[in-house]
Scaffold this motif. Structure first.
Motif, short mmCIF file in Angstrom:
data_model
loop_
_atom_site.label_atom_id
_atom_site.label_comp_id
_atom_site.label_asym_id
_atom_site.label_seq_id
_atom_site.Cartn_x
_atom_site.Cartn_y
_atom_site.Cartn_z
N PHE A 25 0.77 -1.24 0.00
CA PHE A 25 0.00 0.00 0.00
C PHE A 25 0.80 1.30 0.00
O PHE A 25 0.38 2.28 -0.58
CB PHE A 25 -0.96 0.02 1.20
CG PHE A 25 -1.88 -1.16 1.23
CD1 PHE A 25 -2.86 -1.32 0.27
CD2 PHE A 25 -1.75 -2.13 2.20
CE1 PHE A 25 -3.71 -2.41 0.28
CE2 PHE A 25 -2.59 -3.23 2.23
CZ PHE A 25 -3.58 -3.37 1.26
N TRP A 26 1.95 1.37 0.71
CA TRP A 26 2.64 2.64 0.92
C TRP A 26 4.14 2.52 0.68
O TRP A 26 4.76 1.54 1.05
CB TRP A 26 2.42 3.14 2.35
CG TRP A 26 1.01 3.50 2.63
CD1 TRP A 26 0.03 2.68 3.14
CD2 TRP A 26 0.38 4.75 2.39
NE1 TRP A 26 -1.14 3.37 3.25
CE2 TRP A 26 -0.97 4.64 2.79
CE3 TRP A 26 0.83 5.97 1.89
CZ2 TRP A 26 -1.86 5.70 2.69
CZ3 TRP A 26 -0.06 7.02 1.80
CH2 TRP A 26 -1.39 6.87 2.20
N GLU A 27 4.72 3.58 0.11
CA GLU A 27 6.17 3.77 0.00
C GLU A 27 6.53 4.89 0.96
O GLU A 27 5.71 5.77 1.22
CB GLU A 27 6.56 4.17 -1.42
CG GLU A 27 6.13 3.17 -2.48
CD GLU A 27 6.75 1.81 -2.29
OE1 GLU A 27 7.99 1.71 -2.37
OE2 GLU A 27 6.00 0.85 -2.04
N GLU A 28 7.78 4.88 1.48
CA GLU A 28 8.11 5.90 2.47
C GLU A 28 9.55 6.36 2.36
O GLU A 28 10.41 5.68 1.81
CB GLU A 28 7.83 5.39 3.88
CG GLU A 28 8.75 4.29 4.35
CD GLU A 28 8.35 3.75 5.72
OE1 GLU A 28 9.01 4.14 6.71
OE2 GLU A 28 7.40 2.96 5.79
N VAL A 29 9.78 7.55 2.92
CA VAL A 29 11.13 8.09 3.10
C VAL A 29 11.32 8.29 4.59
O VAL A 29 10.51 8.96 5.24
CB VAL A 29 11.33 9.42 2.35
CG1 VAL A 29 12.71 10.01 2.66
CG2 VAL A 29 11.14 9.24 0.85
N ASP A 30 12.38 7.69 5.11
CA ASP A 30 12.74 7.87 6.50
C ASP A 30 13.93 8.82 6.55
O ASP A 30 14.77 8.82 5.65
CB ASP A 30 13.07 6.52 7.13
CG ASP A 30 11.86 5.59 7.11
OD1 ASP A 30 10.81 5.99 7.64
OD2 ASP A 30 11.97 4.49 6.54
#
Length: 183
Positions: A25-30
């Motif tokens: 569902f989601w891609e992210e940047v940490d």
């Protein structure tokens, strides 16, 4: 983390940026500013995806089980026939790219679109398309001169440049120099 697909350090600030490929569902940047340097950080996988609970989870149960979780500073959803797999990039420090200077450049493997966002804590801002794409971007690179390169799964490596006004976009194909064989 689930699948950190490219991380980089901002050469000006030393901050860490990580493109983390999500689940369905989601891609992210940490973002590594303010992380606990002595103990590491927990970004919450697989209890959650991005800042959202994983299947059958609640964020409170997740936090109770895993302790303090570090939220992503930026995330984007999957869409049918759309973005599905982040390729982490760099905070641009090439002064010739004035419109991108200080912004985090990233791509999506499925769409090829290059985008940028201003990273910050607690959340990034100003996500935007850069109007160019690279077929299936797999990695970014930064030269000693701060130039930004994008590698395509299809073979070419591209260097990001300012538009020239001649309709050639913002990317130039980078060609390997010809080497002469030693005598």
């Amino acid at each position: 983390m689930r699948n950190p697909w490219r991380f980089s350090f901002d050469r000006l600030t030393g901050d860490l940026a990580i493109g983390d490929v999500g689940g369905p569902f989601w891609e992210e940047v940490d973002f590594g500013t303010g992380l606990d340097p002595g103990r590491g950080s927990n970004f919450g996988w697989n209890c959650r995806e991005g800042a959202h609970p994983g299947p059958g989870e609640s964020l409170q149960v997740c936090a109770d089980r895993m302790g303090t979780l570090v939220d992503p500073v930026f995330e984007y959803p999957h869409k049918p026939s759309g973005p599905c797999s982040i390729t982490g990039g760099y905070v641009v420090r090439d002064r010739s790219l004035s419109g991108l200077y200080g912004r985090y450049l990233y791509g999506d493997f499925c769409t090829g679109e290059l985008r940028s966002v201003k990273l910050g804590v607690p959340i990034g801002s100003g996500d935007r398309s850069e109007g160019v794409s690279v077929p299936r971007p797999t990695s970014f690179g930064e030269g000693a001169d701060c130039r930004i390169y994008v590698a395509s799964f299809d073979g070419p490596v591209y260097r990001l440049t300012e538009p020239t006004g001649r309709g050639d976009g913002r990317l130039l194909t980078w060609r390997r120099p010809r080497y002469q064989r030693p005598p």
